[in-house]
Scaffold this motif. Structure first.
Motif, short mmCIF file in Angstrom:
data_model
loop_
_atom_site.label_atom_id
_atom_site.label_comp_id
_atom_site.label_asym_id
_atom_site.label_seq_id
_atom_site.Cartn_x
_atom_site.Cartn_y
_atom_site.Cartn_z
N ASP A 1 27.07 41.71 38.10
CA ASP A 1 27.92 41.56 36.50
C ASP A 1 28.72 41.79 36.45
OD1 ASP A 1 24.64 40.00 36.21
OD2 ASP A 1 24.14 41.91 35.25
N LEU A 2 28.69 43.09 37.26
CA LEU A 2 30.12 43.86 36.66
C LEU A 2 31.23 42.98 38.05
CD1 LEU A 2 29.04 47.07 36.54
CD2 LEU A 2 29.60 45.60 34.63
N ALA A 3 31.52 43.09 38.53
CA ALA A 3 32.20 41.87 39.70
C ALA A 3 32.80 40.43 39.22
CB ALA A 3 31.63 41.43 40.76
N HIS A 4 32.09 40.30 38.16
CA HIS A 4 32.66 38.94 36.78
C HIS A 4 33.86 39.21 36.38
CE1 HIS A 4 29.48 35.95 38.62
NE2 HIS A 4 28.51 37.12 37.92
N MET A 5 33.87 40.58 36.16
CA MET A 5 34.24 41.14 35.05
C MET A 5 35.56 40.90 35.66
SD MET A 5 32.51 44.50 33.49
CE MET A 5 33.59 44.65 32.07
N THR A 6 36.14 41.55 36.81
CA THR A 6 37.46 41.20 36.80
C THR A 6 38.39 40.08 37.57
OG1 THR A 6 35.97 40.73 39.66
CG2 THR A 6 37.18 42.72 39.53
N SER A 7 37.25 38.78 37.39
CA SER A 7 38.08 37.46 36.71
C SER A 7 38.98 37.77 35.16
CB SER A 7 37.13 36.50 36.56
OG SER A 7 36.08 37.05 37.91
N PHE A 8 37.82 38.08 34.60
CA PHE A 8 39.10 38.45 32.89
C PHE A 8 40.20 38.49 32.94
CE2 PHE A 8 39.95 40.21 28.71
CZ PHE A 8 39.90 39.29 28.42
N GLY A 9 40.32 40.77 33.72
CA GLY A 9 41.43 41.07 33.17
C GLY A 9 42.83 40.29 34.89
N GLY B 1 47.08 46.59 30.60
CA GLY B 1 47.00 47.58 31.63
C GLY B 1 45.08 47.65 31.44
N TRP B 2 44.86 47.76 30.83
CA TRP B 2 43.08 48.27 30.22
C TRP B 2 42.61 46.91 31.18
CZ3 TRP B 2 40.60 52.02 29.27
CH2 TRP B 2 39.17 52.08 29.28
N GLY B 3 43.11 45.94 31.33
CA GLY B 3 42.94 44.42 31.70
C GLY B 3 42.53 44.59 33.46
N LEU B 4 43.91 44.83 33.93
CA LEU B 4 44.41 46.08 35.62
C LEU B 4 43.48 46.97 35.64
CD1 LEU B 4 47.83 45.12 35.42
CD2 LEU B 4 46.40 43.96 36.63
N ILE B 5 43.07 48.06 34.47
CA ILE B 5 41.80 48.78 35.22
C ILE B 5 40.35 48.07 35.60
CG2 ILE B 5 40.30 50.61 34.31
CD1 ILE B 5 42.74 51.30 32.81
N LEU B 6 40.69 47.10 34.99
CA LEU B 6 38.86 46.47 35.01
C LEU B 6 39.73 45.58 35.96
CD1 LEU B 6 36.22 45.86 33.70
CD2 LEU B 6 37.43 43.38 32.96
N GLU B 7 40.08 44.52 36.52
CA GLU B 7 39.94 44.14 37.80
C GLU B 7 39.95 44.77 38.87
OE1 GLU B 7 43.95 42.10 40.69
OE2 GLU B 7 44.16 41.91 38.24
N TYR B 8 40.87 46.01 38.58
CA TYR B 8 41.33 46.88 40.79
C TYR B 8 40.09 47.26 40.58
CZ TYR B 8 45.73 45.07 41.59
OH TYR B 8 47.10 44.48 42.07
N ALA B 9 39.34 48.42 39.91
CA ALA B 9 38.39 48.90 39.60
C ALA B 9 37.02 48.95 39.68
CB ALA B 9 37.97 50.11 38.27
N MET B 10 36.85 47.56 39.23
CA MET B 10 35.17 46.86 39.30
C MET B 10 35.15 46.31 40.90
SD MET B 10 33.65 47.12 37.22
CE MET B 10 33.62 48.72 36.42
N GLY B 11 37.17 45.37 41.24
CA GLY B 11 37.11 44.83 42.31
C GLY B 11 36.77 45.88 43.54
#
Length: 513
Positions: free
Chosen positions: A400-408, A108-118
């Motif tokens: 830079d933050l956009a790359h974090m979507t990939s990990f999530g 869930g924490w990773g999906l927050i990263l994916e959707y918010a940064m995305g």
């Protein structure tokens, strides 16, 4: 520590479904449009150029095939889970019922990263396309109203600045979503129809300007591209695979379909259908666009240091410019500008439903679980999201933050492949309207591919993502674990709720434990 692995029982999901205030208004084609809306955005008009020049040449079409196949493994696992647990929350909800609370929280924490940064990245991208569209009609916005402060100051300017279009488009989308899911779905359907029509136009019109010699050799000989003192290998079969990694994230929007399961009319059948259908349709469109583009322009012409330095920024529009059809650029730019709105809409919608699921379970504050009885949407949830996304998008460089979507995304995909396998072994008798064929093979391939791509993320993305996970662990042990409904006696009161069967929405769950 053992209780961090506690699993949410299937009966709790059934109770959640019975008590849900979300309105079931989405049919299979609306769900499919949500998937297409998230998958096809401005990227189809950008990734094609970068992938062709830096990675695969004309064989970019093969890269799209490989990336599509890689996504299918995860998509099939998502589809089986959606047929078992037709609730909002996506991979988070699936993991909670199979692997345990700590893994569900991490996902869930990773999906927050994916959707918010995305969402923030898409808002900034939309601002760029909007500015380009205005310029095509002779209109210009001042730099201080279209640039974040850091970039503005770095360019030698002084004074206040913000990306106003990025700020405003977020609130336009929030306004649409607050009116209700049915209205948002209709708006998304219209936008998807418009941008798919534009893509079909590109394919059909572009065929007349293809030079087959541009496809020779289809897989160029391996070489090294040096740019700004940095060299990296390109082309050959390795380049085709590298191209697949580079464009992989063009496909991840099918995850958004599963976040809407709580609002699907017949989720056990329609969500799996929409996941697979959106992926197949978008893969076909990506392949055809890449073939037309590399047929219209030689892949080496996308060199940002070459004869056409701007071609890589807007490859499809530029290909028509070179073909003497500049008017087509207007259609393409309008389609990209409007199309990104549906991407943003689906991402924010998906984010709010993940928050809704996590809040219902007590892992984040309960205000995110409040649903407006009139509109049937989590209004406060959406307003909070809109505030954060709009402010960050308008005042922060997102690169830079956009790359974090990939990990999530990759982490969620990996865990879904693990969890569906675990559930098949532990709960073989659960009703499954859709079953992954040859599950052990599909799951292993999905896990292997996603882990491989995580390992090959940039060091910056890995570092940022690790930091995000560390923050997530602190929040879990300081707040979420203490407030978790399961950790505090489970869903006892919920089980006393309505006991009528769920046949009216075809989501009965076989409770065999």
């Amino acid at each position: 520590m053992a209780n961090i692995w506690i699993k949410k029982p299937m009966e709790a999901y059934e109770a959640d479904i019975k008590k849900s205030q979300l309105k079931r208004v989405l049919g299979k084609w609306s769900l499919t449009a949500i998937g297409i809306g998230a998958i096809i955005g401005g990227g189809i008009f950008v990734l094609t150029g970068t992938g062709a020049y830096y990675n695969a040449g004309p064989a970019l079409a093969l890269s799209f095939v490989i990336a599509g196949i890689a996504c299918v493994f995860a998509a099939l696992c998502y589809a089986e889970f959606a047929s078992i647990l037709p609730v909002e929350g996506s991979a988070y909800a699936y993991a909670y019922g199979t692997v345990g609370e700590i893994f569900a929280w991490i996902i869930g924490w990773g999906l927050i990263l994916e959707y918010a940064m995305g969402s923030m990245t898409v808002a900034v991208s939309w601002s760029g396309y909007f500015g380009k569209l205005l310029k095509m009609f002779g209109l210009h916005m001042p730099a201080w109203l279209t640039t974040d402060p850091q970039t503005y100051l770095a360019a030698g300017n002084s004074g206040f600045s913000m990306n106003l279009p990025a700020f405003l488009i977020v609130w336009v989308v929030i306004g649409i979503l607050l009116r209700g899911t049915k209205g948002a779905a209709k708006a998304n359907n219209f936008i998807v129809l418009m941008k798919v029509s534009a893509i079909i136009f590109v394919i059909v019109a572009g065929v007349f300007f293809i030079n087959p010699e541009n496809w020779t050799p289809f897989i160029p000989e391996p070489t090294t591209i040096t740019e700004n003192g940095v060299s990296h290998p390109a082309y050959g079969y390795a380049g085709v695979v590298a191209g697949a990694s580079a464009i992989f994230f063009a496909y991840v929007g099918f995850d958004a379909v599963s976040t809407q399961a709580g609002e699907a009319i017949n989720p056990k059948k329609d969500v799996p259908f929409a996941i697979i259908a959106s992926l197949v349709i978008c893969t076909l469109l990506y392949i055809l666009v890449s073939l037309v583009l590399t047929g219209m322009m030689h892949y080496t012409d996308f060199n940002p240091l070459g004869k056409y330095p701007d071609a890589i920024k807007a490859p499809v529009a530029y290909a028509f410019d070179i073909a003497g059809q500049a008017w087509a650029g207007y259609i393409i730019t309008i389609a990209a500008t409007v199309g990104l709105i549906s991407v943003l809409m689906v991402m924010i919608m998906g984010q709010s439903r993940i928050f809704l699921g996590m809040s219902k379970d007590g892992l984040i504050p309960k205000t995110f679980a409040k649903v407006n009885p009139l509109s049937g949407v989590p209004s406060k949830n959406l307003v909070i999201l809109g505030t954060v996304i709009s402010v960050v998008a308008s005042f922060t460089p997102i690169n830079d933050l956009a790359h974090m979507t990939s990990f999530g995304t990759l982490f969620a995909f990996t865990m879904v492949c693990v969890a569906v396998w675990v559930l098949r072994v532990k709960e073989p008798n659960l009703q499954r309207n859709f079953k992954v064929p040859a599950l052990p093979v599909i799951a292993v391939l999905g896990i292997a591919i996603n882990i491989y791509l995580i390992i090959n993320l940039s060091k910056e993305a890995q570092m940022y993502s690790l930091g995000w996970l560390v923050i997530g662990f602190f929040i879990y042990f300081l707040y979420s674990k203490r407030n978790s409904k399961l950790q505090n006696g489970g869903f006892g009161e919920t089980f006393k709720a309505e006991q009528e069967p769920l046949e009216d929405v075809d989501i009965d769950i076989d409770n065999k434990h």
